[in-house]
Write a protein that holds these residues in place. Structure first.
Motif, mmCIF file in Angstrom:
data_model
loop_
_atom_site.group_PDB
_atom_site.id
_atom_site.type_symbol
_atom_site.label_atom_id
_atom_site.label_comp_id
_atom_site.label_asym_id
_atom_site.label_seq_id
_atom_site.Cartn_x
_atom_site.Cartn_y
_atom_site.Cartn_z
ATOM 1 N N ALA A 6 30.003 63.578 -9.748
ATOM 2 C CA ALA A 6 29.045 62.614 -9.265
ATOM 3 C C ALA A 6 27.546 62.993 -9.755
ATOM 4 O O ALA A 6 27.198 64.174 -9.654
ATOM 5 N N TYR A 7 26.737 61.989 -9.772
ATOM 6 C CA TYR A 7 25.385 62.180 -9.902
ATOM 7 C C TYR A 7 24.965 62.304 -8.522
ATOM 8 O O TYR A 7 25.237 62.135 -7.612
ATOM 9 N N ARG B 159 34.569 61.422 -3.000
ATOM 10 C CA ARG B 159 33.371 60.591 -2.859
ATOM 11 C C ARG B 159 33.787 59.555 -1.591
ATOM 12 O O ARG B 159 32.941 59.112 -1.134
ATOM 13 N N CYS B 160 34.791 59.345 -1.383
ATOM 14 C CA CYS B 160 35.185 58.730 -0.029
ATOM 15 C C CYS B 160 36.693 58.639 0.410
ATOM 16 O O CYS B 160 37.456 58.948 -0.497
ATOM 17 N N THR C 10 30.370 54.267 2.717
ATOM 18 C CA THR C 10 29.776 54.286 1.340
ATOM 19 C C THR C 10 30.398 53.237 0.288
ATOM 20 O O THR C 10 31.583 52.886 0.588
ATOM 21 N N ILE C 11 29.603 52.666 -0.746
ATOM 22 C CA ILE C 11 30.091 52.003 -1.688
ATOM 23 C C ILE C 11 29.843 53.080 -3.133
ATOM 24 O O ILE C 11 28.871 53.565 -3.342
ATOM 25 N N GLU C 12 31.014 53.202 -3.643
ATOM 26 C CA GLU C 12 30.951 54.311 -4.749
ATOM 27 C C GLU C 12 31.343 53.515 -6.243
ATOM 28 O O GLU C 12 32.291 52.844 -6.231
ATOM 29 N N LYS D 110 31.323 59.381 -14.308
ATOM 30 C CA LYS D 110 30.800 60.116 -13.326
ATOM 31 C C LYS D 110 30.461 58.796 -12.215
ATOM 32 O O LYS D 110 30.575 57.757 -12.510
ATOM 33 N N ALA D 111 30.873 59.333 -10.798
ATOM 34 C CA ALA D 111 30.613 58.491 -9.878
ATOM 35 C C ALA D 111 29.108 58.452 -9.538
ATOM 36 O O ALA D 111 28.323 59.326 -9.817
ATOM 37 N N LEU D 112 28.467 57.127 -8.629
ATOM 38 C CA LEU D 112 27.328 57.113 -8.362
ATOM 39 C C LEU D 112 27.483 56.507 -6.830
ATOM 40 O O LEU D 112 27.814 55.011 -6.747
ATOM 41 N N GLN D 113 26.956 57.348 -5.920
ATOM 42 C CA GLN D 113 27.082 56.482 -4.651
ATOM 43 C C GLN D 113 25.740 55.661 -4.618
ATOM 44 O O GLN D 113 24.646 55.851 -4.772
#
Length: 491
Positions: free
Chosen positions: A490-491, A461-462, A225-227, A234-237
């Motif tokens: 995260a979203y 997230r990763c 993944t890229i985060e 907040k994080a977004l994948q």
């Protein structure tokens, strides 16, 4: 500040929703949970498509197209896959309508029931691997590297424009390989392409990593993944690439004759990014004045606004500006000369600011006399007066500088909002008071991961591919940990 636009500091979610609407990017449709992407928003998506498509083709991929409808039985063949998508599927059960006998429009014809229901594709692994079975007999038929630009449907109940909609646009790559190593290398190559695109075109810094078992794609052995980190912490994948092993080949009986004369199942990968990237672009850079677009993805890179009182003045300005426009276009710069007479210059300035046009030029009669032009840059909201002769070279350099500045600003923000923690109390405190990315030790168990999620709403997230690889103890359980992992809401 853009008129009527809520400040980010007041209500970030409201700011986002208003900005998407006011900047003419998209709007909600008559179909619940689905969006209309407006021309300006679609122009940005097209630029994303063009760059990604070029990058895909440079690495040996070809575009193809597969059906929108997937027989229900196909989703039953790979157990993890169907479990992952079952709750999000839209199902077609009939193929015909008829007039309502009571005169109330049309109704579904009960006589037109399908023998087998069709799923509106949530993703295409099953239909594609059923197709690949006909394409692959020998190692000579491999590798297959197909990409599809398409729409998919995942029946989301809580939607937000670009970030999460019931129907969205994306690309999905599906590759077939003779060896496990080739498939793994493909998976890693594609996540690197996504990271390059995010950083070099979107100006969004990303963390590359591997998803945990809880978070990986349904049916995959590994998900890369890229985060990205948004301005609200907040994080977004933002893109994923999956090593599928032989799962789908076994589910659809896709075998090939090896060089050695044996028979083996094909190895697979799949990878995709979607219009969610539009949400990332908006939330990573934009401000209380409107959009901030990186020049490489801006539909209009330069807007030129004439300031005049008479048609005669406009004619004189146009004569000079035509030369500037021609020189900018020679450099491959997209430019709009806005000589429309239905809006005043001040309104135009505000509109181009709201729409995130990277550079705005203003030319009046005094500028003609002085041989100058006013140059305003969107990212810093600063202005300079420069010589009209050679302004094309100045603007070309400025666009490169803006691209770099926007990226550096986002990178500095991420560094400021990335915090290593040692204890669970510190974890909760940072999450509540600061937000952003948290680097913490984790014992590697799904149980601990789930408990942290339940107590804090933060997810892993990763497991970063680069970063602190030193061992330690899990912040939650106190058990041994091999390395720090990346947590965030995260979203």
């Amino acid at each position: 500040m853009a008129k009527g636009l809520t400040k980010r500091s007041v209500d970030y979610s409201q700011w986002y929703n208003e900005l998407v609407a006011k900047a003419d990017l998209a709007e909600n449709s008559a179909v619940r949970g689905c969006m209309v992407i407006k021309p300006y928003g679609y122009a940005i998506w097209e630029k994303m498509q063009q760059e990604l498509d070029r990058m895909f083709k440079e690495t040996g991929h070809e575009n193809a197209y597969f059906p929108l409808f997937i027989p229900k039985s196909f989703l039953s063949k790979e157990a993890d896959h169907v479990e992952g998508f079952a709750k999000e599927c839209a199902v077609v059960t009939h193929y015909r309508l008829k007039n309502d006998p009571d005169g109330k429009g049309v109704v579904v014809d009960p006589e037109a029931k399908l023998e087998e229901e069709l799923i509106v594709r949530p993703t295409s692994e099953t239909i594609i691997w059923n197709t690949y079975k006909n394409w692959i007999q020998s190692y000579r038929d491999l590798p297959i590297k197909c990409n599809q630009w398409a729409n998919v449907v995942r029946w989301e109940m809580r939607t937000r424009l670009f970030l999460r909609t019931a129907e969205f646009l994306w690309q999905e790559g599906h590759t077939a390989h003779a060896t496990k190593q080739e498939a793994i290398e493909e998976t890693q190559t594609m996540i690197q392409i996504y990271a390059d695109f995010a950083q070099n075109f979107m100006a969004v810094p990303v963390v590359q990593g591997v998803k945990t078992a809880n978070e990986r794609f349904a049916g995959a052995l590994d998900t890369y993944t890229i985060e990205a980190l948004m301005q609200d912490g907040k994080a977004l994948q933002s893109g994923t690439s999956h090593f599928l092993g032989q799962n789908f080949a076994k589910a659809f009986d896709v075998k090939f004759a090896t060089k050695e004369g044996n028979e083996d199942y094909v190895w697979a990968s799949s990878w995709g990014v979607s219009t969610r990237l539009m949400g990332a672009l908006i939330m990573a850079h934009s401000d209380d004045h409107g959009l901030v677009l990186p020049p490489k993805l801006a539909p209009i890179q330069v807007a030129i606004v004439p300031i005049y009182r008479s048609e005669e003045d406009l004619a004189k300005i146009t004569e000079k500006v035509d030369v500037v426009v021609a020189n900018l276009k020679k450099r491959g710069i997209s430019v709009k000369f806005d000589d429309s007479d239905n809006r005043k210059p001040g309104w135009k300035f505000a509109q181009y600011e709201l729409k995130g046009v990277p550079v705005r030029l203003a030319v009046g009669m005094r500028d003609l006399e002085n041989g100058t032009v006013e140059v305003a840059r969107r990212d810093t909201l600063t202005k300079e007066v420069v010589n009209m002769d050679g302004v094309d070279e100045y603007v070309a350099d400025l666009l490169e500088q803006i691209q770099e500045t926007i990226y550096q600003k986002a990178l500095d923000f991420r560094a400021e909002k990335t915090t290593p923690v040692e204890t669970f109390e510190e974890f909760k405190s940072v999450l509540e008071e600061k937000g952003g990315f948290i680097l913490a030790h984790w014992d590697g168990t799904s149980e601990t991961e789930q408990k942290i999620k339940e107590e804090t709403k933060a997810t892993i997230r990763c497991i970063p591919l680069e970063g602190d690889k030193t061992s330690g103890v899990c912040v939650y359980s106190g058990k041994p940990s091999e390395q720090r992992v990346l947590f965030a809401k995260a979203y």
